[in-house]
Design a protein around this motif. Sequence first.
Motif, mmCIF file in Angstrom:
data_model
loop_
_atom_site.group_PDB
_atom_site.id
_atom_site.type_symbol
_atom_site.label_atom_id
_atom_site.label_comp_id
_atom_site.label_asym_id
_atom_site.label_seq_id
_atom_site.Cartn_x
_atom_site.Cartn_y
_atom_site.Cartn_z
ATOM 1 N N VAL A 134 0.856 -1.173 0.000
ATOM 2 C CA VAL A 134 0.000 0.000 0.000
ATOM 3 C C VAL A 134 0.896 1.228 0.000
ATOM 4 O O VAL A 134 1.877 1.293 0.740
ATOM 5 N N GLU A 135 0.567 2.197 -0.843
ATOM 6 C CA GLU A 135 1.329 3.434 -0.922
ATOM 7 C C GLU A 135 0.595 4.508 -0.118
ATOM 8 O O GLU A 135 -0.629 4.573 -0.146
ATOM 9 N N ILE A 136 1.330 5.325 0.607
ATOM 10 C CA ILE A 136 0.751 6.361 1.459
ATOM 11 C C ILE A 136 1.115 7.727 0.888
ATOM 12 O O ILE A 136 2.284 8.022 0.654
ATOM 13 N N PHE A 137 0.092 8.552 0.649
ATOM 14 C CA PHE A 137 0.273 9.912 0.149
ATOM 15 C C PHE A 137 -0.298 10.885 1.165
ATOM 16 O O PHE A 137 -1.226 10.557 1.904
ATOM 17 N N VAL A 138 0.234 12.092 1.180
ATOM 18 C CA VAL A 138 -0.317 13.163 2.004
ATOM 19 C C VAL A 138 -0.701 14.283 1.060
ATOM 20 O O VAL A 138 0.091 14.706 0.214
ATOM 21 N N GLN A 139 -1.950 14.737 1.193
ATOM 22 C CA GLN A 139 -2.448 15.826 0.355
ATOM 23 C C GLN A 139 -3.138 16.820 1.293
ATOM 24 O O GLN A 139 -4.231 16.549 1.801
#
Length: 82
Positions: free
Chosen positions: A34-39
Amino acid sequence: MKPAGVVRKVDQLGRIVLPKSLRKRYLMNEGDPVEIFVQGDHIILERYRPKCVFCGSMNEVRDFKDRYLCGACIEEMAQLRR
């Protein structure tokens, strides 16, 4: 972004459990990356899909010596050798 209507608490190790209904809906299995992004102030989880290290394409990506390369970049490199 559509809310799922599910609330989970973060445990003492910083983990959360994704509900089975969401894992099933998004075809996520145990052990899947799973890839984690912050927006902004949002944390976004996505199933990991490898991208070509040269062009960023996700089409026809192959693993080569622990790196991901797409078919187009492989072909371009082959032409350089000719």
